[in-house]
Scaffold this active site. Structure first.
Site, PDB file in Angstrom:
ATOM      1  N   HIS A 132       0.886  -0.839  -0.245  1.00 38.86           N
ATOM      2  CA  HIS A 132       0.116  -0.058   0.200  1.00 38.86           C
ATOM      3  C   HIS A 132       0.564   0.764   0.244  1.00 38.86           C
ATOM      4  O   HIS A 132       0.183   2.444  -0.707  1.00 38.86           O
ATOM      5  CB  HIS A 132      -1.104  -0.499   1.473  1.00 38.86           C
ATOM      6  CG  HIS A 132      -1.577   1.073   1.223  1.00 38.86           C
ATOM      7  ND1 HIS A 132      -2.676   0.940   0.945  1.00 38.86           N
ATOM      8  CD2 HIS A 132      -1.241   1.693   1.643  1.00 38.86           C
ATOM      9  CE1 HIS A 132      -3.676   2.513   1.386  1.00 38.86           C
ATOM     10  NE2 HIS A 132      -2.318   3.171   1.382  1.00 38.86           N
ATOM     11  N   GLU A 133       1.834   1.125   0.767  1.00 37.77           N
ATOM     12  CA  GLU A 133       2.414   2.428   1.055  1.00 37.77           C
ATOM     13  C   GLU A 133       3.933   3.145  -0.292  1.00 37.77           C
ATOM     14  O   GLU A 133       4.025   3.731  -0.370  1.00 37.77           O
ATOM     15  CB  GLU A 133       3.660   2.492   2.281  1.00 37.77           C
ATOM     16  CG  GLU A 133       2.810   2.078   3.366  1.00 37.77           C
ATOM     17  CD  GLU A 133       2.208   4.179   3.354  1.00 37.77           C
ATOM     18  OE1 GLU A 133       2.667   4.797   3.351  1.00 37.77           O
ATOM     19  OE2 GLU A 133       1.169   3.623   3.654  1.00 37.77           O
ATOM     20  N   HIS A 136       1.292   4.376  -2.597  1.00 39.63           N
ATOM     21  CA  HIS A 136       1.542   5.544  -2.899  1.00 39.63           C
ATOM     22  C   HIS A 136       3.019   6.327  -3.907  1.00 39.63           C
ATOM     23  O   HIS A 136       2.644   7.501  -4.674  1.00 39.63           O
ATOM     24  CB  HIS A 136       1.409   6.401  -1.040  1.00 39.63           C
ATOM     25  CG  HIS A 136       0.027   6.001  -0.923  1.00 39.63           C
ATOM     26  ND1 HIS A 136      -0.967   6.632  -1.685  1.00 39.63           N
ATOM     27  CD2 HIS A 136      -0.635   5.262   0.283  1.00 39.63           C
ATOM     28  CE1 HIS A 136      -2.271   6.820  -0.855  1.00 39.63           C
ATOM     29  NE2 HIS A 136      -1.802   5.274   0.305  1.00 39.63           N
ATOM     30  N   GLU A 195      -6.530   7.071  -1.596  1.00 43.13           N
ATOM     31  CA  GLU A 195      -6.472   5.957  -1.178  1.00 43.13           C
ATOM     32  C   GLU A 195      -7.005   4.852  -1.442  1.00 43.13           C
ATOM     33  O   GLU A 195      -6.541   3.730  -1.511  1.00 43.13           O
ATOM     34  CB  GLU A 195      -6.983   5.852   0.786  1.00 43.13           C
ATOM     35  CG  GLU A 195      -5.982   7.246   1.365  1.00 43.13           C
ATOM     36  CD  GLU A 195      -5.632   5.981   1.778  1.00 43.13           C
ATOM     37  OE1 GLU A 195      -5.128   5.214   2.753  1.00 43.13           O
ATOM     38  OE2 GLU A 195      -4.280   6.784   2.277  1.00 43.13           O
TER      39      GLU A 195
END
Length: 277
Positions: A132-133, A136, A195
């Site tokens: 997830h990071e 980003h 997100e």
């Protein structure tokens, strides 16, 4: 038509900003193809990300848990291998802190704080957080937020700020924009669109890396239940977790399972743990 000096300077500023927009301007996010406004060149973003990461690791102690630190590197490299950014200088670090957080700065600089490990519960849960990071950073969400902020001031101001801003100020903005917490100031929350996009990209990355994508909605359900009466964890404040988020991930499961089915090595949930630190 004759122009006075002030008009000429204004016109030059707007023209310069226009050239900057055409150079950086509109980009597309990986996997989703969403159009993005990007005013900062990625090379500059990566350079600032490296400087910011060096500042963080010089101030935050590395974990002494060699087993978990090694696992962070293993999971990280598996995800990096499918991220299609061989130009990134990937680095993975476990930070000795009870803070429940993680981040990835431009260029592939990833840090996980010990405090979030109990929530992960297993290797696949850790892959949820790290992918997830990393998503980003791959989608340049921090750079996009900084670009949106710069664009508010108008073309000439955008040009001035991009070309003449001081590096330390930009470093702090990079930290804030990519979720670096602690003493570095206010953390800017990602918007819902970013997100959701990081969730989308992240679950595909972890599946391609061989981790069971079913763990993604389970992780966010676990994490969302921690929001209770006390102050929410740092990670929760910048990455809102709720039932809708888990449902959205379930809606992506068929696509994620297709990627998982093609993974050369299937790790599944991987190693599990109950006590870390």
């Amino acid at each position: 038509m004759r122009m006075n000096r002030r008009t000429m300077l204004t016109f030059a500023g707007i023209s310069g900003a226009g050239a900057l927009l055409s150079c950086c301007g509109c980009k597309s996010a990986p996997m989703t193809g969403r159009n993005q406004l990007m005013l900062m060149p990625e090379t500059q973003e990566i350079s600032l990300g490296l400087k910011a990461y060096e500042e963080v690791v010089s101030a935050e102690p590395a974990s002494t848990n060699a087993t978990m630190a090694s696992l962070i590197e293993t999971v990280g490299h598996r995800i990096a291998s499918v991220a299609m950014r061989p130009d990134f200088q990937w680095e993975f670090r476990l930070i000795a802190s009870p803070t429940q957080n993680a981040f990835c700065l431009p260029g592939g600089k990833v840090a996980v704080y010990e405090g979030i490990l109990p929530v992960c519960e297993n290797e696949a849960g850790l892959a949820v957080v790290m992918s997830h990071e990393i998503a980003h950073a791959l989608a340049r969400h921090g750079g996009e937020r900084m670009s949106q902020e710069m664009a508010v001031g108008g073309a000439k101001e955008v040009l001035d700020r991009v070309l003449s801003a001081k590096v330390p100020d930009r470093q702090q903005q990079i930290m804030q924009a990519y979720g670096v917490v602690s003493k570095y100031g206010v953390v800017l929350p990602y918007n819902r669109k970013q997100e959701s996009e990081a969730d989308h990209i992240g679950i595909m990355l972890m599946a391609q890396a061989g981790y069971d994508p079913n763990e993604a909605p389970r992780f966010w359900t676990r994490f969302g239940s921690m929001g209770g009466s006390a102050k929410p964890p740092e990670f929760l404040s910048t990455h809102p977790a709720d039932a809708r988020r888990a449902q959205d991930l379930l809606g992506l499961m068929n696509e994620a399972q297709a990627h998982y089915g093609k993974a050369p090595q299937k790790i599944g949930l991987g190693q599990s743990w109950t006590n870390v630190g």
